[in-house]
Scaffold this active site. Structure first.
Site, short mmCIF file in Angstrom:
data_model
loop_
_atom_site.label_atom_id
_atom_site.label_comp_id
_atom_site.label_asym_id
_atom_site.label_seq_id
_atom_site.Cartn_x
_atom_site.Cartn_y
_atom_site.Cartn_z
N ASP A 5 -7.06 -0.01 -7.07
CA ASP A 5 -6.52 1.10 -6.28
C ASP A 5 -6.28 2.26 -7.22
O ASP A 5 -5.90 2.08 -8.38
CB ASP A 5 -5.23 0.70 -5.57
CG ASP A 5 -4.98 1.55 -4.34
OD1 ASP A 5 -5.11 1.04 -3.22
OD2 ASP A 5 -4.65 2.76 -4.51
N CYS A 13 -4.86 2.49 13.60
CA CYS A 13 -6.25 2.37 14.05
C CYS A 13 -6.54 3.05 15.39
O CYS A 13 -7.35 3.97 15.45
CB CYS A 13 -6.66 0.91 14.11
SG CYS A 13 -6.73 0.17 12.47
N ARG A 51 2.39 4.53 10.80
CA ARG A 51 1.37 5.52 11.15
C ARG A 51 1.21 5.63 12.66
O ARG A 51 1.00 4.63 13.35
CB ARG A 51 0.03 5.14 10.49
CG ARG A 51 0.02 5.39 8.98
CD ARG A 51 -1.26 4.97 8.32
NE ARG A 51 -1.34 3.55 8.10
CZ ARG A 51 -2.31 2.94 7.40
NH1 ARG A 51 -3.28 3.66 6.88
NH2 ARG A 51 -2.31 1.63 7.25
N1 NAD Z 1 -4.61 -1.30 8.80
C1 NAD Z 1 -5.28 -2.01 9.68
O1 NAD Z 1 -4.71 -2.75 10.48
C2 NAD Z 1 -6.78 -1.92 9.75
C3 NAD Z 1 -7.49 -2.88 10.49
C4 NAD Z 1 -8.89 -2.80 10.52
C5 NAD Z 1 -9.55 -1.76 9.85
N2 NAD Z 1 -8.83 -0.83 9.16
C6 NAD Z 1 -9.55 0.20 8.43
O2 NAD Z 1 -9.56 -0.14 7.05
C7 NAD Z 1 -9.50 1.03 6.24
C8 NAD Z 1 -8.33 0.95 5.29
O3 NAD Z 1 -7.14 0.93 6.07
P1 NAD Z 1 -5.73 0.53 5.44
O4 NAD Z 1 -4.77 0.46 6.56
O5 NAD Z 1 -5.91 -0.63 4.54
O6 NAD Z 1 -5.46 1.85 4.56
P2 NAD Z 1 -4.34 2.05 3.45
O7 NAD Z 1 -4.01 3.49 3.47
O8 NAD Z 1 -3.24 1.04 3.62
O9 NAD Z 1 -5.09 1.68 2.07
C9 NAD Z 1 -6.09 2.45 1.50
C10 NAD Z 1 -5.92 2.37 0.00
O10 NAD Z 1 -7.09 2.90 -0.62
C11 NAD Z 1 -6.68 3.53 -1.83
N3 NAD Z 1 -7.77 4.42 -2.26
C12 NAD Z 1 -8.21 5.57 -1.70
N4 NAD Z 1 -9.26 6.06 -2.40
C13 NAD Z 1 -9.51 5.21 -3.42
C14 NAD Z 1 -10.45 5.16 -4.47
N5 NAD Z 1 -11.38 6.10 -4.62
N6 NAD Z 1 -10.39 4.14 -5.36
C15 NAD Z 1 -9.44 3.18 -5.22
N7 NAD Z 1 -8.52 3.17 -4.24
C16 NAD Z 1 -8.55 4.16 -3.34
C17 NAD Z 1 -5.39 4.22 -1.46
O11 NAD Z 1 -4.61 4.52 -2.61
C18 NAD Z 1 -4.74 3.15 -0.56
O12 NAD Z 1 -3.88 2.30 -1.29
C19 NAD Z 1 -9.43 2.21 7.22
O13 NAD Z 1 -10.73 2.69 7.45
C20 NAD Z 1 -8.90 1.56 8.49
O14 NAD Z 1 -9.30 2.26 9.64
C21 NAD Z 1 -7.46 -0.90 9.07
#
Ligand code: NAD
Length: 434
Positions: free
Chosen positions: A30, A263, A331
């Site tokens: 991360d 989402c 969120r």
């Molecule tokens: N949260 C859910 O329930 C869920 C379920 C299914 C799909 N998704 C999808 O999954 C994806 C991630 O969601 P999330 O909730 O885990 O997001 P999140 O914000 O919790 O996590 C994303 C992480 O990525 C890191 N990041 C960003 N750019 C980076 C880079 N270049 N290198 C390394 N780290 C980097 C950020 O610091 C952050 O910690 C989204 O597209 C979301 O729509 C989320």
């Protein structure tokens, strides 16, 4: 098999820990250094039931590690997952892909040997091809394929969802990529979880279509709840009567304050924009979004009405802030729309949430007060509003709550309680659609 998760958020961390449990060697990367330091020190930066134990198990097995150093991990990887955020782009509702594309360029620089790059983030159709283009441009010599593997886990039950999925979708364009992904997910063969291989485009659209359909069910029952209130029908009975039909199904037919979370709100918006870009109408999803916004506004009106027509100078105890129980994720939580609207009109709000208060404090107006426990939130309150159905709010000591309150108004936006029970305890009880 060496796996790298780029992005250690709700999806990256849970998926990474689960892949380690499957037997893969996983490095979670991360760019947020404080997140990585916390994980390295054994602290879990998010609240997700069971995650701490799973991470601990992975770390002590030597199969799960955390790092800010992308280069060495990517060089040794068989599969690199992109699990970064894809929030709504400010101003236009599109999915903001800047984090995905930045990650793709960074990964490309460090590839060594054949590697499969997998989009796990929720991304619009065409993103995998753009990721491939960016990577090819950054590193023309690299040997790689891009695949799409959308994630369907739900916060609050993320580990079970990941370990026992209804299906795994893999969008692939080569047999090499497909067989590597099938190998990674092989432990799921034991529970006969279907693995559906599709084109890149279909995999990308499946995720949006699934979320939009689930959001449709929620908005549908919320619209019915309004009709129930006007006609004297009971939305519980209506939902049960509908849901017992196998073609409809019982899930996602719970009337409430409208969907929220990380989402549905952003993915329905992004789907509408994607359709517009392709000259296709998406009237159903547009209506779903509208109904959801009006449901939140209707909840504000419902609370106002329960308070006798005005919330000014009334003390409201709000139980629950997160968009659903068993997560700390704030969120797009309905609380973020409902509480400021009440506070704007002069309500004094004392809020409680088991996990979401730290984040809520950064997102809600300064006038909102936070209580460490339920009793201090409800003491002296004119009304209690139950906004998120955490287990600890399901079995409230109603006599004690009533005794601590100034007045007796109870607005149950999750239909947790039965009207007769609440009447018996002397509450003036309001709920949704009944
Ligand atoms: N949260 C859910 O329930 C869920 C379920 C299914 C799909 N998704 C999808 O999954 C994806 C991630 O969601 P999330 O909730 O885990 O997001 P999140 O914000 O919790 O996590 C994303 C992480 O990525 C890191 N990041 C960003 N750019 C980076 C880079 N270049 N290198 C390394 N780290 C980097 C950020 O610091 C952050 O910690 C989204 O597209 C979301 O729509 C989320």
């Amino acid at each position: 098999m060496n796996v790298v998760m780029v992005g250690a958020g709700y999806v990256g961390l849970v998926s990474g820990a689960c892949f380690a449990e499957f037997g893969a060697n996983v490095t979670c990367i991360d760019k947020d250094n404080s997140r990585i330091s916390a994980l390295q020190a054994g602290r879990i930066p998010i609240y997700e039931p069971g995650l701490e134990d799973l991470v601990q198990r992975g770390v002590s097995s030597g199969r799960l590690s955390f790092s800010s150093a992308l280069a060495s991990a990517v060089a040794e990887a068989d599969l690199v997952f992109i699990a970064v955020g894809t929030p709504t782009r400010r101003g236009d509702g599109h999915a903001d892909l800047k984090y995905v594309y930045a990650a793709a360029a960074e990964i490309a620089e460090h590839l060594q040997g054949y590697t499969v790059i997998v989009d796990k983030s929720t991304v619009p159709v065409g993103t995998a091809r753009e990721v491939r283009r960016i990577m090819r441009k950054t590193n023309p010599e690299a040997d790689f394929d891009v695949a799409s593997n959308p994630e369907f886990l739900r916060e609050g039950s993320a580990i079970t969802d990941f370990m026992r999925p209804d299906r795994v979708v893999i969008g692939v364009e080569s047999e090499r990529a497909e067989s590597r992904l099938r190998e990674l997910y092989r432990p799921l063969n034991l529970i006969e979880a279907p693995i559906l291989a599709t084109s890149l485009e279909s995999a990308e659209l499946i995720k949006y279509a699934a979320n939009a359909f689930l959001a449709t069910k929620i908005s549908f029952i919320n619209e019915m709840s309004h009709l129930c209130e006007k006609t004297g029908a009971d939305v519980h009975a209506v939902a049960r009567g509908m849901g017992l039909d196998g073609r409809i199904g019982k899930k996602f037919l719970h009337a409430g304050p409208g969907y929220g979370g990380s989402c549905f709100p952003k993915d329905t918006q992004a789907l509408i924009r994607m359709a517009q870009e392709h000259g296709v109408s998406s009237r159903i999803v547009e209506a779903v979004v509208e109904v959801n916004a009006s449901q939140k506004a209707r909840m504000v009106a419902k609370i106002r009405e329960a308070l006798g027509g005005s919330e000014a100078d009334k003390t409201i105890a709000v139980l629950g802030l997160t968009f659903k129980p068993e997560t700390d994720d704030m969120r797009d939580a309905p609380a973020l729309a409902i509480l400021p609207a009440l506070a704007d009109k002069g309500a004094i709000i004392k809020a409680h949430d088991p996990q979401g208060m730290a984040e809520a404090k950064t997102l809600l107006p300064d006038s909102i007060q936070f209580s460490d426990n339920i009793e201090s939130a409800v003491t002296g309150a004119d009304a209690v509003v139950l906004l998120t159905e955490w287990n600890q709010y399901r079995g409230l000591d109603l006599a004690r709550i009533k005794a601590l309150m100034k007045d007796n108004i109870f607005v149950d936006l999750r239909n947790v309680y039965e009207r007769d029970l609440m009447r018996k305890h002397g509450f003036n009880y309001t709920c949704v659609g009944r």
